[in-house]
Scaffold this motif. Structure first.
Motif, PDB file in Angstrom:
ATOM      1  N   GLY A  99       0.825  -1.198   0.000  1.00 28.85           N
ATOM      2  CA  GLY A  99       0.000   0.000   0.000  1.00 28.85           C
ATOM      3  C   GLY A  99       0.862   1.251   0.000  1.00 28.85           C
ATOM      4  N   GLN A 100       0.636   2.110   0.984  1.00 28.63           N
ATOM      5  CA  GLN A 100       1.356   3.378   1.074  1.00 28.63           C
ATOM      6  C   GLN A 100       2.668   3.269   1.844  1.00 28.63           C
ATOM      7  OE1 GLN A 100      -1.558   5.988   2.846  1.00 28.63           O
ATOM      8  NE2 GLN A 100      -2.517   6.436   0.866  1.00 28.63           N
ATOM      9  N   TYR A 101       3.015   2.067   2.269  1.00 28.11           N
ATOM     10  CA  TYR A 101       4.228   1.890   3.084  1.00 28.11           C
ATOM     11  C   TYR A 101       5.174   0.883   2.453  1.00 28.11           C
ATOM     12  CZ  TYR A 101       1.737   4.513   6.627  1.00 28.11           C
ATOM     13  OH  TYR A 101       1.059   5.507   7.297  1.00 28.11           O
ATOM     14  N   ALA A 102       6.420   0.938   2.908  1.00 29.80           N
ATOM     15  CA  ALA A 102       7.440   0.037   2.380  1.00 29.80           C
ATOM     16  C   ALA A 102       8.415  -0.351   3.488  1.00 29.80           C
ATOM     17  CB  ALA A 102       8.194   0.700   1.228  1.00 29.80           C
ATOM     18  N   ARG A 103       9.079  -1.476   3.254  1.00 33.28           N
ATOM     19  CA  ARG A 103      10.170  -1.889   4.148  1.00 33.28           C
ATOM     20  C   ARG A 103      11.473  -1.610   3.419  1.00 33.28           C
ATOM     21  NH1 ARG A 103      13.162  -6.704   5.152  1.00 33.28           N
ATOM     22  NH2 ARG A 103      11.919  -7.866   3.624  1.00 33.28           N
ATOM     23  N   TYR A 104      12.389  -0.982   4.142  1.00 35.89           N
ATOM     24  CA  TYR A 104      13.664  -0.565   3.554  1.00 35.89           C
ATOM     25  C   TYR A 104      14.834  -1.230   4.272  1.00 35.89           C
ATOM     26  CZ  TYR A 104      10.779   3.205   1.624  1.00 35.89           C
ATOM     27  OH  TYR A 104       9.800   3.922   0.981  1.00 35.89           O
ATOM     28  N   ARG A 105      15.881  -1.465   3.525  1.00 38.02           N
ATOM     29  CA  ARG A 105      17.168  -1.865   4.114  1.00 38.02           C
ATOM     30  C   ARG A 105      18.057  -0.637   4.115  1.00 38.02           C
ATOM     31  NH1 ARG A 105      20.075  -6.695   1.235  1.00 38.02           N
ATOM     32  NH2 ARG A 105      18.509  -7.855   2.423  1.00 38.02           N
ATOM     33  N   LEU A 106      18.539  -0.280   5.302  1.00 37.05           N
ATOM     34  CA  LEU A 106      19.373   0.911   5.466  1.00 37.05           C
ATOM     35  C   LEU A 106      20.789   0.476   5.858  1.00 37.05           C
ATOM     36  CD1 LEU A 106      16.874   3.091   7.560  1.00 37.05           C
ATOM     37  CD2 LEU A 106      17.028   2.859   5.070  1.00 37.05           C
ATOM     38  N   SER A 107      21.755   0.901   5.075  1.00 41.81           N
ATOM     39  CA  SER A 107      23.151   0.534   5.338  1.00 41.81           C
ATOM     40  C   SER A 107      23.965   1.802   5.561  1.00 41.81           C
ATOM     41  CB  SER A 107      23.731  -0.263   4.161  1.00 41.81           C
ATOM     42  OG  SER A 107      22.966  -1.428   3.928  1.00 41.81           O
ATOM     43  N   PRO A 108      24.167   2.195   6.828  1.00 41.38           N
ATOM     44  CA  PRO A 108      24.933   3.415   7.102  1.00 41.38           C
ATOM     45  C   PRO A 108      26.435   3.178   6.933  1.00 41.38           C
ATOM     46  CG  PRO A 108      24.260   2.381   9.153  1.00 41.38           C
ATOM     47  CD  PRO A 108      23.635   1.571   8.050  1.00 41.38           C
ATOM     48  N   ILE A 109      27.071   4.112   6.261  1.00 45.58           N
ATOM     49  CA  ILE A 109      28.527   4.067   6.134  1.00 45.58           C
ATOM     50  C   ILE A 109      29.167   4.756   7.337  1.00 45.58           C
ATOM     51  CG2 ILE A 109      30.483   4.611   4.636  1.00 45.58           C
ATOM     52  CD1 ILE A 109      28.350   2.707   3.450  1.00 45.58           C
ATOM     53  N   THR A 110      28.465   5.762   7.857  1.00 49.26           N
ATOM     54  CA  THR A 110      28.911   6.503   9.035  1.00 49.26           C
ATOM     55  C   THR A 110      27.917   6.258  10.171  1.00 49.26           C
ATOM     56  OG1 THR A 110      27.716   8.425   8.202  1.00 49.26           O
ATOM     57  CG2 THR A 110      30.067   8.292   7.696  1.00 49.26           C
ATOM     58  N   GLY A 111      28.200   6.832  11.339  1.00 45.04           N
ATOM     59  CA  GLY A 111      27.338   6.576  12.496  1.00 45.04           C
ATOM     60  C   GLY A 111      27.035   7.823  13.301  1.00 45.04           C
ATOM     61  N   LYS A 112      26.482   8.847  12.655  1.00 45.89           N
ATOM     62  CA  LYS A 112      26.136  10.075  13.352  1.00 45.89           C
ATOM     63  C   LYS A 112      24.829   9.883  14.149  1.00 45.89           C
ATOM     64  CE  LYS A 112      28.367  13.144  12.928  1.00 45.89           C
ATOM     65  NZ  LYS A 112      29.654  13.497  13.592  1.00 45.89           N
ATOM     66  N   THR A 113      24.660  10.711  15.174  1.00 46.18           N
ATOM     67  CA  THR A 113      23.466  10.647  16.016  1.00 46.18           C
ATOM     68  C   THR A 113      22.203  10.826  15.183  1.00 46.18           C
ATOM     69  OG1 THR A 113      24.679  11.520  17.919  1.00 46.18           O
ATOM     70  CG2 THR A 113      22.273  11.702  17.980  1.00 46.18           C
ATOM     71  N   HIS A 114      21.265   9.878  15.322  1.00 43.96           N
ATOM     72  CA  HIS A 114      19.961   9.923  14.646  1.00 43.96           C
ATOM     73  C   HIS A 114      20.090   9.934  13.119  1.00 43.96           C
ATOM     74  CE1 HIS A 114      18.148  12.023  18.459  1.00 43.96           C
ATOM     75  NE2 HIS A 114      18.528  10.782  18.683  1.00 43.96           N
ATOM     76  N   GLN A 115      21.205   9.444  12.603  1.00 39.03           N
ATOM     77  CA  GLN A 115      21.472   9.549  11.168  1.00 39.03           C
ATOM     78  C   GLN A 115      20.350   8.980  10.305  1.00 39.03           C
ATOM     79  OE1 GLN A 115      25.448   8.491   9.817  1.00 39.03           O
ATOM     80  NE2 GLN A 115      24.619   7.395   8.062  1.00 39.03           N
ATOM     81  N   LEU A 116      19.937   7.752  10.567  1.00 35.06           N
ATOM     82  CA  LEU A 116      18.944   7.111   9.706  1.00 35.06           C
ATOM     83  C   LEU A 116      17.588   7.795   9.809  1.00 35.06           C
ATOM     84  CD1 LEU A 116      19.836   3.366  10.388  1.00 35.06           C
ATOM     85  CD2 LEU A 116      20.745   4.891   8.638  1.00 35.06           C
TER      86      LEU A 116
END
Length: 276
Positions: free
Chosen positions: A187-204
């Protein structure tokens, strides 16, 4: 409950032997002044709302512990959260007083978390994350925008002031990078895979909100929402799903997968992907 005057409270603490010197000897209050000395005491802990989800242990050995932290639980004591933190619970449950986090997850984020078991191993395991040699992969649910093309690489500069709950994307040299992959839609939503290269506060959370895809259940981005501390009904749909690194001591490959659940906004659970 009526609060005692400060003088009366100090008197009760002295009588109970709660003030001690550097050697651990209780003080009566009649001792003479000693320059350049310290007096120690523990401040009473305020009542905390229990987090109704367990911390699951994925691995424990003499060097490190890997836990699967639930939503709503802070990694380390801070502010109103002391006993209801992953660090304190793991120290008590495993009888490891020197346990220390090698990295951190936000209180609202669930998933794989690594601790060093003893003081002599702290630098080695913390170094894995400080050097960015660990591979971290997150699972998230957010709105779906068909106009966006995936995979999408988000790059920008994030700054976080101590007097602000939110981090900000600001002009300047980039210090935050995340790869976003679309895994499935409903529907209006999706599942995502998030791969951070860095690790800043609240980045994602910040980067996803910035492109118009705020994570489901986020009470901080794009707007700060007031949530009752005892309300555990709407967890942030973000899980640190997989963590891979080379052990800095024996050089063995390490690979851990979180079992913490995600849900679509209709509260239908998302089956755990064993091949994530």
């Amino acid at each position: 409950m009526e609060r005692l005057p400060a003088k009366a409270l100090v008197g009760e603490m002295l009588e109970a032997g709660e003030f001690v010197d550097q050697s651990g000897r209780s003080l009566s209050g009649n001792e003479g002044y000693r320059p350049h000395s310290f007096v120690w005491f523990h401040r009473p802990l305020a009542p905390e709302v229990p987090v109704p989800f367990p911390v699951n242990v994925l691995e424990v050995n003499e060097r490190f512990v890997v836990a699967d932290k639930p939503h709503f639980m802070a990694t380390t004591p801070r502010g109103a959260h002391v006993q209801e933190t992953a660090l304190v619970k793991m120290r008590l449950a495993l009888d490891l007083p020197e346990l220390a986090p090698a990295h951190r997850l936000d209180r609202l984020t669930a998933g794989v978390l690594v601790f060093s078991a003893r003081r002599e191993f702290r630098g080695a395991y913390a170094g894995v994350f400080q050097s960015r040699s660990a591979v971290k992969t997150y699972d998230a649910v957010a709105p779906f925008d068909p106009s966006l093309k995936f995979p999408l690489r988000l790059v920008g500069r994030i700054e976080k002031r101590r007097d602000s709950l939110q981090a900000k994307l600001v002009p300047g040299e980039p210090n935050a990078e995340t790869l976003v992959e679309l895994m499935e839609t409903r529907g209006q939503y999706a599942r995502y895979r998030l791969s951070p290269i860095t690790g800043k506060t609240h980045q994602l959370r910040l980067q996803m909100s910035d492109i118009g895809l705020p994570l489901v259940g986020d009470s901080l981005y794009p707007d700060i929402l007031k949530v009752d501390p005892g309300d555990f009904s709407s967890p942030l749909q973000l899980v640190a799903r997989r963590l891979q690194f080379t052990d800095p001591i024996d050089h063995a490959p390490r690979d851990y997968l979180s079992g913490c659940p995600l849900q679509w906004p209709c509260h239908e659970p998302i089956p755990h992907d064993k091949n994530f």
